[in-house]
Design a protein around this motif. Structure first.
Motif, PDB file in Angstrom:
ATOM      1  N   ARG B 186       0.821  -1.223   0.000  1.00  0.00           N
ATOM      2  CA  ARG B 186       0.000   0.000   0.000  1.00  0.00           C
ATOM      3  C   ARG B 186       0.848   1.262   0.000  1.00  0.00           C
ATOM      4  O   ARG B 186       0.561   2.207  -0.732  1.00  0.00           O
ATOM      5  N   SER B 187       1.875   1.284   0.828  1.00  0.00           N
ATOM      6  CA  SER B 187       2.700   2.484   0.893  1.00  0.00           C
ATOM      7  C   SER B 187       3.399   2.727  -0.437  1.00  0.00           C
ATOM      8  O   SER B 187       3.439   3.853  -0.939  1.00  0.00           O
ATOM      9  N   ARG B 190       1.377   4.279  -3.244  1.00  0.00           N
ATOM     10  CA  ARG B 190       1.048   5.707  -3.185  1.00  0.00           C
ATOM     11  C   ARG B 190       2.113   6.579  -3.827  1.00  0.00           C
ATOM     12  O   ARG B 190       1.901   7.774  -4.044  1.00  0.00           O
ATOM     13  N   ASP B 192       4.528   8.400  -6.482  1.00  0.00           N
ATOM     14  CA  ASP B 192       4.226   8.970  -7.802  1.00  0.00           C
ATOM     15  C   ASP B 192       4.654   8.048  -8.933  1.00  0.00           C
ATOM     16  O   ASP B 192       4.046   8.025  -9.993  1.00  0.00           O
ATOM     17  N   GLN B 219      -9.036  11.051  -8.157  1.00  0.00           N
ATOM     18  CA  GLN B 219      -8.041   9.988  -8.184  1.00  0.00           C
ATOM     19  C   GLN B 219      -6.715  10.572  -8.643  1.00  0.00           C
ATOM     20  O   GLN B 219      -6.651  11.394  -9.551  1.00  0.00           O
ATOM     21  N   LYS B 220      -5.658  10.125  -7.985  1.00  0.00           N
ATOM     22  CA  LYS B 220      -4.315  10.483  -8.433  1.00  0.00           C
ATOM     23  C   LYS B 220      -3.456   9.241  -8.323  1.00  0.00           C
ATOM     24  O   LYS B 220      -3.286   8.704  -7.229  1.00  0.00           O
ATOM     25  N   ASN B 222      -2.515   5.686  -7.981  1.00  0.00           N
ATOM     26  CA  ASN B 222      -3.290   4.563  -7.443  1.00  0.00           C
ATOM     27  C   ASN B 222      -4.190   4.978  -6.280  1.00  0.00           C
ATOM     28  O   ASN B 222      -4.813   4.123  -5.652  1.00  0.00           O
ATOM     29  N   VAL B 223      -4.238   6.259  -6.004  1.00  0.00           N
ATOM     30  CA  VAL B 223      -4.995   6.727  -4.834  1.00  0.00           C
ATOM     31  C   VAL B 223      -6.328   7.314  -5.281  1.00  0.00           C
ATOM     32  O   VAL B 223      -6.374   8.262  -6.066  1.00  0.00           O
ATOM     33  N   TYR B 375      -5.923   5.887   4.931  1.00  0.00           N
ATOM     34  CA  TYR B 375      -5.583   5.246   3.671  1.00  0.00           C
ATOM     35  C   TYR B 375      -5.721   3.743   3.878  1.00  0.00           C
ATOM     36  O   TYR B 375      -5.257   3.212   4.890  1.00  0.00           O
ATOM     37  N   THR B 377      -6.238  -0.250   1.581  1.00  0.00           N
ATOM     38  CA  THR B 377      -6.312  -0.891   0.280  1.00  0.00           C
ATOM     39  C   THR B 377      -7.307  -2.046   0.300  1.00  0.00           C
ATOM     40  O   THR B 377      -7.278  -2.903   1.183  1.00  0.00           O
ATOM     41  N   TYR B 404      -9.287   7.454   1.948  1.00  0.00           N
ATOM     42  CA  TYR B 404      -8.672   7.174   0.651  1.00  0.00           C
ATOM     43  C   TYR B 404      -8.605   5.659   0.408  1.00  0.00           C
ATOM     44  O   TYR B 404      -8.277   4.900   1.318  1.00  0.00           O
ATOM     45  N   VAL B 406      -6.459   2.920  -1.808  1.00  0.00           N
ATOM     46  CA  VAL B 406      -5.209   2.776  -2.558  1.00  0.00           C
ATOM     47  C   VAL B 406      -5.262   1.456  -3.321  1.00  0.00           C
ATOM     48  O   VAL B 406      -5.386   0.395  -2.713  1.00  0.00           O
TER      49      VAL B 406
END
Lengths: 72, 799
Positions: B186-187, B190, B192, B219-220, B222-223, B375, B377, B404, B406
């Motif tokens: 998950r981390s 996130r 870029d 959405q940006k 995978n978030v 956050y 997933t 959020y 993810v």
């Protein structure tokens, strides 16, 4: 005065709460379910729609290429 | 048409006002909580509603501990689950699933599988394009097959004359992949530059971020998110606070691990498709099969006589159901397709979370601000929100929640017993305790100050009276390597009612009584409470009522999710039983030389009101019927009031922490819970016991472990996916708080969600702090995690 239904989301969008008649609880259910709702697409039976993008009430709306209207 | 699909234009409100009101009468209902003093509540109810029920203490069968209706059938092995169904000529199937976490399928070769003796059908899932345009044809060019996004994604199914041959054939299906970079952390997802699980730009109007959907949930990368809720003014809320706590909490992915895996037996016939389903919703399965295969619902029959657990993950047809149907159609034979245990671990899960909480309070404990950012997933799906407890447990004038999702290349999340609430409660109810520490208040006293729920007030009183709470030591004061402590946590869940709740009750001339509804029993005891409700109306023991449910040939029943079942179906059952009883009295009264309104059921006998010496058994009365049988059908009527209600509980934990081995042993759990009028206290307590055990298991053991390099679940079995066992079960005591709400003819409510699964991780966390003076911010509390938190080993790098 007749009731007018306005379709905003795809006819193939499904979630657990898609089935049932929640009547006066409808809006509250969607609000409380909020960010915990998991969706699937009836076309693919998966988490991606026919266009390969993810399935969610915020994106399965008119304008998406695979969006479908309901047939009455 | 689904609830999500439509918005009603404003005219409906006006139309509703113009709708003629149905005739009503006024009744007085028992109301409130016995511990707080029962009251009367006046309600307007439809004229044909049954009379109000008194409190449970005045009833014969409702509210009395009752043995499980289907206990003997289960104990004797006579109960037939979907996995037990055997039909003449039935084939056995196995799903073929993806072996890579992300990629395109270049080719699928089923030749070798089809050559295997005993194979009868092969079905490959193909990409359904229809009118769709691919979002990013450069990264994911058009293919005959769907893009693979996680290991275990269904690809095909094979059906054979035996399970062994089907398993062998599944291994012979050759899939050629073109791999794409993936991410299962998950981390990392996130970042870029993380591989995109769903690549491509937005095509919907009002796009936002770097490639997502409309602005309401941006959405940006995978978030996806945030789903944002703001009430009041956060700056003011924190400015008004005398104390502020800030903390972070982490929870893991938990798989559903139902004893009976997802599965179907599909018998495709030209005139009707019969589906035996391990499902929480016979109606949902019928609707979805009808939609997918363009069949009239009247030609789709779904049967779920017994069901081996679902916890929220078994609705609709599922990929396995659709594949089984295609195989059955191709082979012209019934096909059984049950997922294997590995697949069951992958098909659904409770999302993980990383939560940041900031809360402010006045010196007397009054909350001034709650801010939550989370956050989580749900793999390739969404639904990792956690804000339920922070939003709904305590009133606070200033609230900001941002949730959020993810995306990662892992199996999808699904609804799981109180979605989002165990995660949210683990953080929020520990943060409330952190606040208590800072305010130098007793955690129970702080909750007494900020909690408006009358039921939980009674439940906290029970904690004080029935547990060792008053002897609680100061935090971290226990000496020696084994440190003991106690903690509490509170839960909240919501009253939803599904109006698709109907049934028929039939009385035959021989005095036998039957109930029929398509509602399913997940194992929680629905059959028993339905028998009790009918029994109460006729004055006969519940065991004498024949319950026939789980078949869509009967009147539609509610899908069992969100703890809706008991509250939705029992009023319909009582109404049908009451109506058929009135019909019976009307039909037989002339033969008895009286009028229907002179007949009443008392102490299991039909009695003349004007001459109590004249009494008859139900059998004697039914024998007077002019026809062979009489029946009534009823459907759930709307709630008696517009009140919006919640349920909850307070759970107390005593535990021991071995500070040398890191082992946490939960020694005792006491729970006080409410769920409207309990119909069968035995069943309710049994559900709470199960929820508590699942909660302990979540807090201490269960954890999906992904291989970051290969992208698959390392412990997709019950050997390495540790679930609480008999040795880890503590002493458990549960007390039910009756809460009469005057909302329906039974006042029943579900208990599936607020049954301990929400609270236990938080209560264990708070007890751990009381024992050690150290706050556990991460579950599961494994020995390694505990020793890390205690500073005895170096912290691992974790998500």
């Amino acid at each position: 005065m007749s009731t007018q239904l306005v379709q905003i989301r795809c006819a193939s969008l499904r979630s657990k709460s898609s089935y049932g008649a929640f009547g006066e609880f409808h809006d509250e259910l969607l609000d409380l379910a909020g960010a915990t709702t998991t969706y699937w697409c009836l076309k693919t039976m998966g988490k991606a729609g026919p266009d390969d993008h993810y399935v969610h009430s915020s994106v399965c709306q008119e304008g998406r290429s695979c969006w479908e209207s309901c047939e009455f | 048409m689904t609830p999500e699909t439509f918005l009603l234009e404003e005219q409906q409100a006006a139309a509703a006002q113009e709708k003629p009101q149905e005739p009503k009468r006024t009744e007085n209902f028992v109301f409130g909580i016995p511990q707080n003093g029962l009251q009367q509540k006046q309600r307007e109810v439809p004229v044909d509603e049954p009379p109000p029920l008194p409190a449970n203490s005045e009833l014969t069968y409702i509210g009395k501990p009752t043995q499980r209706y289907d206990g003997p059938a289960k104990a004797l092995g006579k109960a037939k689950y979907t996995a037990d169904v055997q039909l003449p000529g039935m084939l056995y199937a196995r799903m073929v699933d993806a072996k890579i976490p992300h990629g395109r399928i270049v080719a699928i070769d089923t030749t070798e599988a089809e050559k295997l003796p005993g194979i009868r059908a092969v079905h490959v899932i193909e990409h359904v394009y229809g009118i769709a345009e691919l979002r990013d044809p450069k990264q994911e060019p058009p293919s005959r097959y769907p893009t693979i996004r996680y290991v275990g994604q269904p690809i095909a199914g094979v059906a054979a004359v035996s399970q062994q041959i089907a398993d062998d054939a599944a291994k012979l299906v050759k899939v050629q992949y073109d791999a794409i970079p993936f991410v299962v952390d998950r981390s990392a997802a996130r970042a870029d530059d993380a591989p995109m699980v769903f690549p491509g730009p937005a095509d919907a109007a009002g796009s936002a971020g770097g490639g997502g959907g409309p602005t309401d949930v941006p959405q940006k990368g995978n978030v996806h998110g945030p789903k944002r809720r703001l009430i009041g003014n956060m700056d003011k809320g924190f400015a008004d606070a005398d104390v502020v706590v800030e903390s972070e909490y982490f929870t893991q992915v938990q798989t559903h691990s139902a004893l009976e895996t997802h599965g179907f037996v599909v018998d495709w016939k030209p005139d009707e498709v019969t589906i035996y389903a391990s499902t929480q919703g016979t109606a949902s399965v019928r609707d979805e099969f009808a939609d997918v295969f363009k069949l009239p619902k009247s030609k789709v029959r779904v049967i779920t006589e017994y069901m081996g657990g679902g916890f929220g993950a078994k609705f609709g047809a599922g990929n396995e159901g659709v594949v089984a149907a295609n195989l059955s159609r191709k082979a012209n034979a019934p096909v059984k397709l049950m997922l294997d245990r590995r697949q069951e671990h992958i098909v659904s899960n409770r999302p993980d979370s990383h939560q940041k909480l900031k809360m402010g309070a006045k010196s007397d404990g009054t909350l001034t601000a709650i801010q939550l950012t989370s956050y989580g997933t749900a793999g390739v799906g969404t639904g990792a929100g956690t804000a339920g407890p922070a939003t709904n447990l305590y009133k606070c004038p200033n609230l900001l929640t941002e949730e959020y999702d993810v995306f990662i290349n892992a199996g999808p999340g699904a609804a799981f017993r109180a979605p989002g609430h165990p995660q949210g409660c683990f953080a929020f109810e520990q943060a409330i305790d952190e606040l208590a520490v800072k305010l130098k208040m007793d955690p129970l006293a702080l909750r007494e100050k900020i909690d408006e729920s009358p039921a939980r007030k009674a439940e906290r009183q029970l904690i004080l009276e029935r547990t060792n709470w008053r002897n609680r030591k100061p935090d971290g004061s226990d000496t020696g390597p084994i440190k003991r402590g106690m903690g509490i946590a509170q839960s909240v869940w919501y009253r939803f009612i599904d109006m698709d709740s109907s049934c028929e009750v039939r009385v035959s001339r021989d005095g036998s009584v039957e109930l029929m509804s398509a509602v399913q029993d997940l194992g929680g005891g629905t059959k028993t409470i339905l028998a009790q409700v009918v029994a109460e109306e006729f004055g006969i023991p519940p065991a004498m009522v024949v319950i026939r449910i789980g078949d869509t040939r009967f009147p539609i029943g509610p899908n069992s999710g969100g703890s809706v079942t008991a509250g939705s179906i029992t009023p319909a059952v009582r109404n049908a039983a009451y109506q058929v009883k009135q019909k019976l009295f009307t039909a037989v009264a002339p033969s008895l030389g009286t009028t229907a309104d002179n007949l009443v059921v008392q102490n299991g006998r039909v009695v003349f009101r004007n001459d109590p010496s004249k009494t008859y058994s139900l059998k004697q009365v039914a024998a007077k019927l002019p026809t062979n049988e009489i029946s009534a059908r009823a459907t759930r009527v709307p709630e008696y009031s517009k009140a919006r209600l919640t349920y909850g509980g307070v759970d107390y934990v005593e535990l021991a922490v071995d500070t040398e081995t890191g082992r946490v042993h939960v020694e005792k759990v006491f729970g006080a819970h409410d769920c409207g009028r309990p119909i069968n206290p035995t069943g309710v307590i049994s559900q709470i016991n199960g929820g508590m055990l699942q909660g302990i298991s979540y807090a201490l053991f269960e954890q999906r472990i992904m291989d970051r390099n290969a992208g698959y679940m390392l412990n997709a079995n019950l050997e390495n996916y540790k679930i609480l066992g008999a040795r880890e079960v503590p002493e458990i005591e549960v007390v039910l708080v009756e809460n009469y709400i005057a909302q329906s003819s039974t006042d029943a409510a579900g208990i599936g969600e607020s049954a301990g699964i929400i609270t236990l991780a938080a209560a264990i966390g708070n007890a751990f702090y009381n024992a050690t003076g150290v706050r556990m911010r991460r579950i599961p509390m494994t020995p390694a995690g505990v020793l890390t938190a205690l500073g005895k080993v170096q912290e691992e790098v974790q998500a």
